[in-house]
Design a protein around this motif. Structure first.
Motif, PDB file in Angstrom:
ATOM      1  N   ALA A 130       0.836  -1.206   0.000  1.00 38.07           N
ATOM      2  CA  ALA A 130       0.000   0.000   0.000  1.00 38.07           C
ATOM      3  C   ALA A 130       0.869   1.253   0.000  1.00 38.07           C
ATOM      4  CB  ALA A 130      -0.926  -0.007   1.216  1.00 38.07           C
TER       5      ALA A 130
ATOM      6  N   ALA B 100       2.237   1.633  -3.429  1.00 37.24           N
ATOM      7  CA  ALA B 100       1.212   2.086  -4.374  1.00 37.24           C
ATOM      8  C   ALA B 100       0.882   3.562  -4.197  1.00 37.24           C
ATOM      9  CB  ALA B 100      -0.047   1.245  -4.212  1.00 37.24           C
TER      10      ALA B 100
ATOM     11  N   LEU C 225      -0.952  -6.633  -8.028  1.00 39.27           N
ATOM     12  CA  LEU C 225      -1.708  -5.678  -7.210  1.00 39.27           C
ATOM     13  C   LEU C 225      -2.375  -4.694  -8.155  1.00 39.27           C
ATOM     14  CD1 LEU C 225      -2.236  -4.816  -4.195  1.00 39.27           C
ATOM     15  CD2 LEU C 225      -0.460  -3.084  -4.570  1.00 39.27           C
TER      16      LEU C 225
ATOM     17  N   LEU D  42      -4.165  -1.511  -9.495  1.00 41.91           N
ATOM     18  CA  LEU D  42      -4.068  -0.102  -9.104  1.00 41.91           C
ATOM     19  C   LEU D  42      -5.129   0.692  -9.864  1.00 41.91           C
ATOM     20  CD1 LEU D  42      -0.167   0.214  -9.299  1.00 41.91           C
ATOM     21  CD2 LEU D  42      -1.573  -0.078  -7.237  1.00 41.91           C
TER      22      LEU D  42
ATOM     23  N   GLN E 110      -5.754  -1.140  -5.297  1.00 41.58           N
ATOM     24  CA  GLN E 110      -4.904  -1.943  -4.414  1.00 41.58           C
ATOM     25  C   GLN E 110      -5.537  -3.301  -4.060  1.00 41.58           C
ATOM     26  OE1 GLN E 110      -3.309   0.217  -1.044  1.00 41.58           O
ATOM     27  NE2 GLN E 110      -3.185   2.134  -2.208  1.00 41.58           N
TER      28      GLN E 110
END
Length: 478
Positions: A12, A15, A135, A137, A140
């Motif tokens: 996280a 990201a 992951l 985006l 997330q």
């Protein structure tokens, strides 16, 4: 291994970093998907450093370029044919690749590149399940269609599709399995190991340069031994570096000498440990040293002799091994410097053992340093690592002897600038003193003075001149 919660927190934070957040927002605004994929996702859960950020998207290469160009300080499309666009965003290098559903013809490594529209389909065509997670985006969301998380937690390597299919598509993945075994500390599943053994000969369709690159990456891991053992156990080593499995043949039924294969792996382990102890902080893994450690005894099969009383000898295996190593590394397309350095270390690796039979003269120490040249530190490590005896007294005696040799080298180096041993007179001075022109005689005179320098240490210009003239006069009379 980090906890899942910790890994998610790391992902996280990654990201939400400015350059990735900008990238994700730009793709979302343009109506395209974007996902962080592969190694970074895996390494977040393993607690490893996150770098080499790879992204995948349903956007085609031209569309990727249109999105990233306004954000990037630099961009390139050298991988456009494979769907990859590279860029530098806020000082960070990223690569973004269009989803792919490649097809292979079964005869060569080169696939027919086909772009896809599904992240899940893109992931299941990847090499191992632990590398087939992504992951999404900017939301997330973790995507794991092949059970990569379960394999990650279990520390095992399996393939998203049947391993026979995966390795048949891309045989280099079998080399990667060995590398990841060492790099990640994982174990391959029985199915993967069986497929590697069954398809080992398929590696022949892969270019030697790519095989060599994977071998180099394996040797650069913190613990190459498990990967090498996997290559040997599955028969892949026979295709890449057959001199290593050949060492297993050197165990006779009477156990008159140690297992050369196991000894070589132990020398590699010990060389890496010494390398880490002596290396400067941040130094790259010394692949030259590691290759020399692994290959140092490959001359033994060709030189094995059983003499009276069942005594086994390997006379001149150092010289033979150096030639075999050079030949193998050339075949694998290693660069000339690596080949030269590895073979030189192997050629010199037994030189020290004469030191324990009686104190060397200063001349012998100078020659040892001269012959090693800029490989001296590596030779120190290799020679020390080559002691694998379980006899503690013998091991301690050899360690003390090498401590003594290194101490003498330090003293002589301080006194004589040993690392740059040269005659007291150079070529120009030799020609002027003897009244000769450039040619063979100058070289012979230079070598005469160099031998004096090695035997007696610095003579000084005056004494060197006297000796040179006497040498020349004697030659002229003869």
């Amino acid at each position: 291994m980090h906890s899942v919660a910790t890994a998610i927190t790391r992902l996280a934070a990654l990201a939400e970093s400015p350059h990735i957040s900008r990238l994700a927002t730009a793709f979302h605004s343009a109506g395209y998907e974007l996902a962080l994929v592969g190694g970074p996702v895996r390494d977040a859960f393993l607690g490893r450093e996150l770098h080499d950020l790879d992204f995948t998207t349903d956007a085609l290469p031209d569309q990727i370029l249109a999105i990233v160009a306004p954000l990037a300080s630099a961009h390139w499309d050298i991988g456009r044919a494979f769907g990859t666009i590279g860029a530098v965003i806020d000082g960070h290098t990223v690569e973004i690749t269009t989803y792919r559903t490649d097809a292979y013809d079964g005869e060569t490594r080169k696939p027919e590149v086909e772009f896809g529209t599904s992240l899940e389909d893109d992931l299941v065509r990847r090499d191992f399940t632990v590398n087939a997670m992504a992951l999404r985006l900017p939301e997330q969301k973790l995507v794991d269609p092949s059970g990569g998380m379960d394999d990650l937690l279990a520390g095992r390597l399996s393939t998203p599709s049947a391993p026979e299919v995966s390795f048949g598509d891309d045989p280099l993945r079998m080399m990667r399995a060995a590398r990841f075994t060492s790099q990640l500390g994982f174990t391959v599943t029985d199915e993967v190991k069986e497929a590697m053994a069954a398809l080992a000969e398929r590696l022949s369709i892969i270019s030697l340069e790519r095989v060599s690159d994977e071998l180099t990456k394996l040797m650069a891991t913190d613990a190459p031994r498990p990967g090498i053992e996997l290559l040997v156990d599955t028969g892949l080593a026979e295709q890449v570096i057959p001199e290593i499995p050949a060492l297993r043949l050197q165990v006779d039924e009477h156990a008159h000498h140690k297992d050369v294969y196991e000894h070589s792996l132990t020398v590699l382990d010990q060389a890496i440990e010494l390398e880490k102890q002596r290396a400067t902080p941040g130094a790259s893994p010394d692949v030259v040293l590691r290759l020399a450690a692994l290959l140092h005894d490959i001359g033994k099969p060709a030189t094995k002799r059983t003499e009276g009383g069942g005594v086994v000898t390997f006379h001149h295996h150092d010289v033979v091994g150096a030639k075999l190593a050079a030949k193998r590394l050339r075949a694998l397309r290693f660069d000339k410097e690596t080949i030269s350095q590895v073979s030189k270390l192997i050629e010199l690796h037994l030189r020290f053992f004469g030191y324990t039979e009686g104190a060397w003269t200063d001349s012998a120490v100078r020659r040892y340093v001269r012959d090693a040249g800029d490989l001296l530190e590596r030779l120190h490590i290799l020679t020390r690592a080559d002691v694998t005896t379980r006899n503690r007294r013998k091991a301690a005696r050899l360690a003390r002897a090498y401590d003594d040799l290194e101490a003498r080298i330090r003293v002589l180096s301080e006194q004589e600038e040993l690392a740059a041993v040269r005659p007291d007179l150079d070529g120009e001075q030799i020609m002027a003193l003897l009244g000769i022109r450039p040619g063979r005689e100058v070289g012979e005179a230079y070598r005469f003075l160099l031998e004096l320098r090695l035997d007696e240490g610095p003579l000084g210009e005056e004494e060197a001149t006297r000796r040179l003239k006497a040498w020349h006069a004697a030659r002229s009379e003869a």
